[in-house]
Design a protein around this motif. Structure first.
Motif, PDB file in Angstrom:
ATOM      1  N   LEU A 620       0.750  -1.070   0.137  1.00 13.03           N
ATOM      2  CA  LEU A 620      -0.022   0.095  -0.114  1.00 13.03           C
ATOM      3  C   LEU A 620       0.960   1.173  -0.050  1.00 13.03           C
ATOM      4  O   LEU A 620       1.631   1.561   0.850  1.00 13.03           O
ATOM      5  CB  LEU A 620      -0.929   0.058   1.357  1.00 13.03           C
ATOM      6  N   LEU A 621       0.812   1.985  -1.043  1.00 11.33           N
ATOM      7  CA  LEU A 621       1.608   3.449  -1.246  1.00 11.33           C
ATOM      8  C   LEU A 621       0.623   4.548  -0.978  1.00 11.33           C
ATOM      9  O   LEU A 621      -0.527   4.629  -1.431  1.00 11.33           O
ATOM     10  CB  LEU A 621       2.072   3.372  -2.421  1.00 11.33           C
ATOM     11  N   LEU A 622       1.183   5.346   0.110  1.00 11.65           N
ATOM     12  CA  LEU A 622       0.134   6.548   0.388  1.00 11.65           C
ATOM     13  C   LEU A 622       0.999   7.801   0.276  1.00 11.65           C
ATOM     14  O   LEU A 622       2.103   7.970   0.738  1.00 11.65           O
ATOM     15  CB  LEU A 622      -0.061   6.243   1.877  1.00 11.65           C
ATOM     16  N   HIS A 623       0.150   8.602  -0.669  1.00 11.63           N
ATOM     17  CA  HIS A 623       0.833   9.912  -0.822  1.00 11.63           C
ATOM     18  C   HIS A 623       0.930  10.830   0.679  1.00 11.63           C
ATOM     19  O   HIS A 623       0.188  10.511   1.555  1.00 11.63           O
ATOM     20  CB  HIS A 623      -0.200  10.704  -1.794  1.00 11.63           C
ATOM     21  N   LYS A 624       1.825  11.483   0.760  1.00 11.47           N
ATOM     22  CA  LYS A 624       2.151  12.035   1.942  1.00 11.47           C
ATOM     23  C   LYS A 624       1.132  12.804   2.373  1.00 11.47           C
ATOM     24  O   LYS A 624       1.118  13.009   3.583  1.00 11.47           O
ATOM     25  CB  LYS A 624       3.533  13.025   1.976  1.00 11.47           C
ATOM     26  N   ASP A 625       0.308  13.612   1.535  1.00 13.65           N
ATOM     27  CA  ASP A 625      -0.837  14.385   2.169  1.00 13.65           C
ATOM     28  C   ASP A 625      -1.795  13.542   2.787  1.00 13.65           C
ATOM     29  O   ASP A 625      -2.648  14.497   3.412  1.00 13.65           O
ATOM     30  CB  ASP A 625      -1.210  15.266   0.856  1.00 13.65           C
ATOM     31  N   THR A 626      -1.846  12.484   2.332  1.00 14.25           N
ATOM     32  CA  THR A 626      -2.985  11.763   3.281  1.00 14.25           C
ATOM     33  C   THR A 626      -2.573  11.478   4.756  1.00 14.25           C
ATOM     34  O   THR A 626      -3.333  11.092   5.356  1.00 14.25           O
ATOM     35  CB  THR A 626      -3.046  10.079   2.664  1.00 14.25           C
ATOM     36  N   LEU A 627      -1.465  11.861   5.072  1.00 14.99           N
ATOM     37  CA  LEU A 627      -1.110  11.903   6.601  1.00 14.99           C
ATOM     38  C   LEU A 627      -1.880  13.145   7.051  1.00 14.99           C
ATOM     39  O   LEU A 627      -2.337  12.774   8.307  1.00 14.99           O
ATOM     40  CB  LEU A 627       0.398  12.112   6.846  1.00 14.99           C
ATOM     41  N   GLU A 628      -1.943  14.278   6.585  1.00 18.31           N
ATOM     42  CA  GLU A 628      -2.761  15.221   7.012  1.00 18.31           C
ATOM     43  C   GLU A 628      -3.991  15.342   6.947  1.00 18.31           C
ATOM     44  O   GLU A 628      -4.703  15.661   7.875  1.00 18.31           O
ATOM     45  CB  GLU A 628      -1.979  16.487   6.102  1.00 18.31           C
ATOM     46  N   ASN A 629      -4.463  14.717   5.915  1.00 18.33           N
ATOM     47  CA  ASN A 629      -6.090  14.534   5.987  1.00 18.33           C
ATOM     48  C   ASN A 629      -6.655  13.474   6.504  1.00 18.33           C
ATOM     49  O   ASN A 629      -8.162  13.055   6.518  1.00 18.33           O
ATOM     50  CB  ASN A 629      -6.646  14.726   4.602  1.00 18.33           C
ATOM     51  N   ASN A 630      -5.807  12.731   7.216  1.00 22.19           N
ATOM     52  CA  ASN A 630      -6.313  11.266   7.987  1.00 22.19           C
ATOM     53  C   ASN A 630      -6.770  10.169   7.080  1.00 22.19           C
ATOM     54  O   ASN A 630      -7.371   9.026   7.548  1.00 22.19           O
ATOM     55  CB  ASN A 630      -7.455  11.700   9.064  1.00 22.19           C
ATOM     56  N   VAL A 631      -6.671  10.491   5.799  1.00 25.14           N
ATOM     57  CA  VAL A 631      -7.070   9.209   4.927  1.00 25.14           C
ATOM     58  C   VAL A 631      -5.991   8.051   5.182  1.00 25.14           C
ATOM     59  O   VAL A 631      -6.521   6.967   5.483  1.00 25.14           O
ATOM     60  CB  VAL A 631      -6.804   9.614   3.589  1.00 25.14           C
ATOM     61  N   ALA A 632      -4.845   8.205   5.584  1.00 26.02           N
ATOM     62  CA  ALA A 632      -3.797   7.159   5.902  1.00 26.02           C
ATOM     63  C   ALA A 632      -4.081   6.357   6.929  1.00 26.02           C
ATOM     64  O   ALA A 632      -4.120   5.311   7.245  1.00 26.02           O
ATOM     65  CB  ALA A 632      -2.247   7.777   5.744  1.00 26.02           C
ATOM     66  N   LEU A 633      -4.518   7.363   8.042  1.00 24.38           N
ATOM     67  CA  LEU A 633      -4.721   6.626   9.354  1.00 24.38           C
ATOM     68  C   LEU A 633      -5.918   5.717   9.368  1.00 24.38           C
ATOM     69  O   LEU A 633      -6.082   4.623   9.886  1.00 24.38           O
ATOM     70  CB  LEU A 633      -4.890   7.613  10.395  1.00 24.38           C
ATOM     71  N   ASN A 634      -6.818   6.306   8.532  1.00 21.99           N
ATOM     72  CA  ASN A 634      -8.181   5.548   8.367  1.00 21.99           C
ATOM     73  C   ASN A 634      -8.195   4.339   7.304  1.00 21.99           C
ATOM     74  O   ASN A 634      -8.947   3.142   7.793  1.00 21.99           O
ATOM     75  CB  ASN A 634      -9.385   6.522   7.887  1.00 21.99           C
ATOM     76  N   VAL A 635      -7.241   4.233   6.575  1.00 22.14           N
ATOM     77  CA  VAL A 635      -7.053   3.111   5.661  1.00 22.14           C
ATOM     78  C   VAL A 635      -6.388   2.031   6.478  1.00 22.14           C
ATOM     79  O   VAL A 635      -6.743   0.841   6.337  1.00 22.14           O
ATOM     80  CB  VAL A 635      -6.239   3.445   4.305  1.00 22.14           C
ATOM     81  N   LEU A 636      -5.352   2.436   7.493  1.00 20.57           N
ATOM     82  CA  LEU A 636      -4.603   1.459   8.216  1.00 20.57           C
ATOM     83  C   LEU A 636      -5.452   0.945   9.159  1.00 20.57           C
ATOM     84  O   LEU A 636      -5.644  -0.419   9.380  1.00 20.57           O
ATOM     85  CB  LEU A 636      -3.544   2.079   8.690  1.00 20.57           C
ATOM     86  N   GLN A 637      -6.381   1.825   9.773  1.00 22.20           N
ATOM     87  CA  GLN A 637      -7.306   1.260  10.842  1.00 22.20           C
ATOM     88  C   GLN A 637      -8.369   0.213  10.170  1.00 22.20           C
ATOM     89  O   GLN A 637      -8.632  -0.847  10.606  1.00 22.20           O
ATOM     90  CB  GLN A 637      -8.145   2.549  11.340  1.00 22.20           C
TER      91      GLN A 637
END
Length: 795
Positions: A620-637
């Motif tokens: 899973l590759l996540l764009h760095k901006d997904t850290l700020e908009n919480n998309v990354a955290l929700n995908v991992l959750q």
């Protein structure tokens, strides 16, 4: 002597006879006992000790000849000595800082070596790298230090097994002097009668290789010492454990080398370089083996086998070993003229005849499949449709029979502690059966793919060329674990008019056999007997696969479906074209414009819908901006809530997204595990995919209107590239192909899921019309009789 050979043995009767021996000698070479640096190999030693203990407890008397003292002593001194101190400094009385054993190893200035004399300024490092010939004082010192440590190690390993060991350090004189030899025999007999395992080694600290009355030494290394012990102490079998599987007809490094199951007087062997460890090489082992079994000796057999194989002793000598666990190991030597040699020679000849028969059987299977395929391609499309519908009907009507066979495989897998990942692939379910039936009926409903005119061209007036589709010919598909692959592949072959040879994994033996029987019956019923079941053959032995891979004049295409090692093996062992993929490392890239819900759903489906499939997400590759908009955290959750273990790459760990790190950026997990990493841009994501991907399936999640999606589709070089969809769509059934014979990541002939069209090729058809024949010579010269028009025609 060994007991008479039982006719009831299922394995080679010659090998079965070895299990009846009541006294054996086992010899482990330096390359088995020690690692390259001289340190003990605890894995190999632990396995050897465990198997010796099993034999001992089974009432078999074991004499163990062990090398390794010199190497172990060398390693011991290397660890303890101050390597940067000069030889002279280390001799200063009371100032060396070394213990007496180390002082003994150093000796006096001017120690003799095979290469000359050590200078007063020779360092310990130099001493530790001198030639280890037994005549050197250095080697004797290493042996003195190492033998004590070696025996301590053996005792500590054997004691918990309830086995007592004793040390016997022997020299040439112990065998040459009759009085010494008589005492030695008595001592060994007494130890064995008490259930004690004698551990024998040459007394390297004092031994000197020298000749006697006949001008030859009694033994020259531990191989010849082991052979001497086998003859002297009345052992029935000698087992020499070394660093290769046995005796090969040429150096094992040569890819054409073949292991000899039986060594006899006419065996043709080319010896390569010996191991860097120890004094003996393969030539010494062959000589020792022949010496052990020479006429007049009680020792009837010797086997040279791999000490790296952690079950060698058990598989060769244990009466309780089940031959079904594996084929005979190592190379057998037998006394010349003995019943055992005659039996081994007879079995060798029979094996060669069986191999030839197997080869003929393989060729016969391929020829029959081609014959039936050529008949099928000429029959109407309706006949192929009828066969396919009959197969779909049979899978439903005989589902209970198929499930019962599958249950037998699942029970066997449980007994064999088969991995959960393999069991998931092995298990047939009603849902899988329904999908199979639907896919086959979808194939039957398709337009005819055979005889389709792909292009038409007028070459000249009355001369017309056409390009039409035809079957490839005979396919061989080798697949692992998944029995549901068999009806898929068979149906695609039938729809495309190809002959088929199938080889499934042994773990699915009952399932594959049942499915093949069901499909064979359906073929003959659906074609009203016009097509024989021979069009789909099931290969059942490893030997047949090897033979089939050599039939490049009969088989047209090999399609492997399985692990990287399977694909690599097939590519390396055949001249037949191979279609398929080795790895399925698929990525999902979540761009900065991706919606949170879309990203979560696609990532979860790509990973968890069928984790062991080759089109499941592995990274899973996540764009760095997904850290700020919480998309990354929700995908991992979302992934973690579905039981997925998320391993972090360097940037993911730096940003605290994952608890567990990994340094493997390219890995096909085949389970509920994935790699997570952060990228700065779509460019970095694409570069990552090209660097670590396998060219299978890649997906992007982004806003539908964002042009980055189309850019990703265009730039990513893979067989399948998706936008806002799960990677699991990379499947023949889902893409409307009816089914797939496999997924190809190659660039020639077919790419991606391979359905009916991927199993077709083309042929050119040229027709003269108007009652006129055409000759090439009529188109030659400055003023030809006929001229080319090369006009494209409407289909």
């Amino acid at each position: 002597m060994m007991s008479p050979i039982s006719d009831s043995q299922t394995e080679s009767r010659a090998r079965a006879a070895l299990r009846m021996a009541r006294r054996v000698v086992v010899k482990a070479g330096t390359s088995v006992v020690a690692n390259a640096d001289g340190s003990p190999s605890l894995t190999r030693l632990g396995a050897i000790v465990e198997q010796i203990a099993e034999l001992n407890q089974a009432g078999i008397e074991v004499i163990f000849v062990s090398s390794g003292a010199v190497g172990m002593g060398k390693n011991l001194l290397r660890k303890q000595a101050h390597l940067n101190m000069s030889f002279k400094d280390l001799q200063m009385g009371g100032n060396s800082g070394l213990n007496p054993v180390q002082d003994a190893a150093i000796g006096a200035t001017g120690v003799n070596t095979a290469a000359g004399r050590l200078s007063p300024h020779t360092s310990i490092g130099d001493l530790l790298t001198v030639d280890e010939h037994m005549e050197t004082s250095a080697a004797k010192s290493f042996a003195a230090a190492g033998q004590f440590e070696l025996m301590n190690l053996y005792q500590s390993l054997l004691s918990p097994k309830g086995v007592t060991a004793s040390q016997m350090l022997l020299t040439q004189a112990d065998f040459h002097d009759e009085h010494h030899l008589k005492n030695l025999r008595y001592a060994v007999e007494r130890l064995l009668s008490l259930g004690i395992v004698p551990i024998i080694n040459e007394n390297d600290a004092v031994s000197v290789v020298q000749g006697y009355d006949d001008g030859k030494p009694v033994f020259t290394d531990n191989d010849s010492l082991a052979a001497l012990c086998a003859r002297t102490f009345g052992a029935e079998v000698l087992l020499l454990l070394t660093d290769v599987e046995g005796v090969f007809n040429m150096p094992p490094s040569n890819p054409k080398a073949k292991l000899l199951p039986f060594y006899h007087s006419k065996s043709n062997v080319s010896i390569g370089e010996k191991s860097a460890q120890g004094r003996g090489g393969m030539a010494a082992k062959i000589e020792a083996a022949q010496s052990a079994v020479r006429p007049g000796s009680n020792c009837a057999a010797c086997v040279i086998a791999a000490g790296s194989d952690l079950t060698s002793i058990r598989s060769i000598l244990s009466p309780a070993y089940d031959p079904d666990f594996g084929p005979a190991k190592g190379t057998l030597f037998a006394t010349s003229g003995s019943d055992l040699e005659k039996l081994a020679l007879e079995e060798l000849v029979n094996a060669l005849e069986d191999e030839e028969s197997c080869s003929e059987l393989a060729r016969d299977m391929a020829i029959k499949a081609r014959k039936e395929a050529r008949k099928l391609m000429t029959l109407p499309h309706a006949t192929r449709q009828s066969i396919l519908n009959a197969v779909a009907d049979a899978l439903v009507e005989r589902q209970d029979e198929i499930m019962q066979a599958n249950q037998m495989d699942l029970e066997a897998a449980q007994k064999n502690n088969t991995s959960l990942q393999l069991v998931r692939r092995l298990k047939l379910t009603p849902d899988k059966s329904a999908t199979l039936e639907s896919g086959i009926r979808q194939l039957a409903a398709m337009d005819d793919h055979l005889g389709v005119v792909k292009a038409k061209r007028e070459l000249s007036e009355g001369l017309e060329l056409s390009l039409t589709t035809v079957p490839i010919g005979v396919l061989m598909v080798i697949f692992e674990s998944r029995p549901d692959s068999l009806p898929q592949i068979a149906s695609l072959a039938l729809a495309s008019g190809n002959g088929l040879l199938l080889k499934g994994g042994k773990e699915a033996h009952h399932s594959n056999t049942a499915l093949h029987e069901v499909i064979g019956d359906a073929i003959e019923r659906g074609s009203n007997g016009e097509i024989s079941r021979d069009i789909v053959a099931l290969v059942t032995t490893r030997g047949q696969v090897k033979d089939l891979l050599a039939l490049d004049d009969t088989i047209d295409l090999v399609i492997p479906r399985g692990s990287n090692s399977l694909v690599s093996y097939i590519k390396a062992n055949t001249r037949i074209p191979v279609l398929g993929h080795a790895d399925g490392v698929c990525h999902v890239y979540v761009d900065k414009s991706a919606k949170e819900e879309d990203a979560c759903r696609i990532a979860v489906d790509s990973k968890t819908h069928y984790p062991s499939a080759c089109n499941a997400m592995e990274t899973l590759l996540l764009h760095k901006d997904t850290l700020e908009n919480n998309v990354a955290l929700n995908v991992l959750q979302s992934l973690r809530s579905e039981g997925v273990k998320c391993l972090g790459g360097p940037k993911a760990m730096q940003n605290g997204l994952c608890d567990l790190a990994t340094n493997k950026m390219k890995e096909e997990y085949g389970d509920l595990v994935c790699l997570v990493e952060i990228v700065d841009s779509v460019d970095e994501a694409i570069d990552w995919i090209h660097r670590y991907g396998s060219g299978h399936t890649e997906a992007i999640v982004c806003d539908e209107q964002d042009p980055v999606g189309e850019e990703f589709l265009m730039r990513v070089d893979a067989a399948c590239v998706f936008k806002n969809t799960s990677t699991r769509f990379a499947d023949g059934y889902r893409l409307g192909l009816g089914a797939e014979v496999g997924v190809s990541t190659g660039r020639i002939h077919a790419r991606g899921p391979v359905g009916v069209e991927g199993l077709l090729t083309t042929k050119w058809q040229l027709r003269s019309s108007g009652g006129v024949v055409n000759l090439a010579c009529e188109f030659d010269g400055a003023e030809p009789k006929k001229t080319f028009t090369h006009k494209e025609l409407i289909l």
